[in-house]
Design a protein around this motif. Structure first.
Motif, PDB file in Angstrom:
ATOM      1  N   ASP A 118       0.875  -1.172   0.000  1.00 14.72           N
ATOM      2  CA  ASP A 118       0.000   0.000   0.000  1.00 14.72           C
ATOM      3  C   ASP A 118       0.916   1.227   0.000  1.00 14.72           C
ATOM      4  OD1 ASP A 118      -1.402   2.314   1.083  1.00 14.72           O
ATOM      5  OD2 ASP A 118      -2.984   0.934   1.716  1.00 14.72           O
ATOM      6  N   ARG A 119       0.777   2.077  -0.991  1.00 12.56           N
ATOM      7  CA  ARG A 119       1.650   3.244  -1.147  1.00 12.56           C
ATOM      8  C   ARG A 119       1.620   4.157   0.085  1.00 12.56           C
ATOM      9  NH1 ARG A 119       3.152   5.261  -6.104  1.00 12.56           N
ATOM     10  NH2 ARG A 119       1.404   4.217  -7.066  1.00 12.56           N
ATOM     11  N   GLU A 120       0.472   4.268   0.741  1.00  8.66           N
ATOM     12  CA  GLU A 120       0.353   5.189   1.873  1.00  8.66           C
ATOM     13  C   GLU A 120       0.862   4.607   3.178  1.00  8.66           C
ATOM     14  OE1 GLU A 120      -3.559   6.849   2.138  1.00  8.66           O
ATOM     15  OE2 GLU A 120      -3.546   7.475   0.035  1.00  8.66           O
ATOM     16  N   THR A 121       0.637   3.300   3.403  1.00 11.54           N
ATOM     17  CA  THR A 121       1.004   2.707   4.690  1.00 11.54           C
ATOM     18  C   THR A 121       2.242   1.822   4.614  1.00 11.54           C
ATOM     19  OG1 THR A 121      -0.345   0.721   4.357  1.00 11.54           O
ATOM     20  CG2 THR A 121      -1.422   2.660   5.364  1.00 11.54           C
ATOM     21  N   ASP A 122       2.671   1.456   3.416  1.00 10.81           N
ATOM     22  CA  ASP A 122       3.789   0.549   3.174  1.00 10.81           C
ATOM     23  C   ASP A 122       3.508  -0.875   3.664  1.00 10.81           C
ATOM     24  OD1 ASP A 122       6.286   0.522   1.804  1.00 10.81           O
ATOM     25  OD2 ASP A 122       7.290   0.173   3.726  1.00 10.81           O
ATOM     26  N   GLU A 123       2.236  -1.180   3.915  1.00  8.38           N
ATOM     27  CA  GLU A 123       1.870  -2.535   4.327  1.00  8.38           C
ATOM     28  C   GLU A 123       1.813  -3.439   3.100  1.00  8.38           C
ATOM     29  OE1 GLU A 123      -1.233  -2.232   7.900  1.00  8.38           O
ATOM     30  OE2 GLU A 123      -1.773  -0.980   6.172  1.00  8.38           O
TER      31      GLU A 123
END
Length: 148
Positions: A118-123
């Motif tokens: 996920d680009r926003e959370t890096d998950e």
């Protein structure tokens, strides 16, 4: 196009393979998603023969997955680079599913350094199936293919 599988244009998988079915195509898309845009960089990273790379990049451009964009390095001549189109970026879930399949059914003794996040959370994300109309998750063992 539609040279694959008898050219049945009703089958979305056959239409996809018509654009992406060559051995190197998805590897080029993977590297483009990692930010590679230049012919020489694709060639160096993948070790792909020049003639094959030229043909694969051409077919991905023709298929609307990549587009050629001109650039001019300082003091150099004008060159082209290859950037993903919206259609190319839409292949991220395909790569996600292929990678998860390989991890499950053909694991490597060496851990991968490739992750789709996920680009926003890096998950790290995993492939999932959902009902199109509602977004309700569907267990993979409940999937069935119908038609054709």
């Amino acid at each position: 196009m539609l040279g694959i599988l008898g050219g049945d244009e009703r089958c979305p998988i056959a239409r996809s393979l018509d654009v992406l079915g060559e051995k190197w195509s998805l590897m080029l898309v993977r590297d483009a998603m990692l930010g590679v845009t230049r012919f020489s960089d694709f060639r160096e990273r993948l070790g792909i023969p020049r003639e094959v790379l030229t043909a694969r990049l051409g077919s991905l451009v023709e298929g609307g997955v990549l587009e050629r964009v001109s650039y001019k390095p300082d003091g150099g001549r004008s060159r082209e680079e290859y950037v993903l189109t919206d259609a190319g970026r839409d292949l991220a879930p395909v790569l996600l599913a292929l990678g998860a399949w390989a991890d499950r059914h053909h694991p490597s003794a060496r851990p991968s350094d490739l992750a789709i996040v996920d680009r926003e959370t890096d998950e790290v994300v995993v492939p999932a199936a959902v009902v199109g109309a509602t977004g309700r998750p569907v267990a993979l063992d409940r999937l069935a293919v119908r038609g054709v």
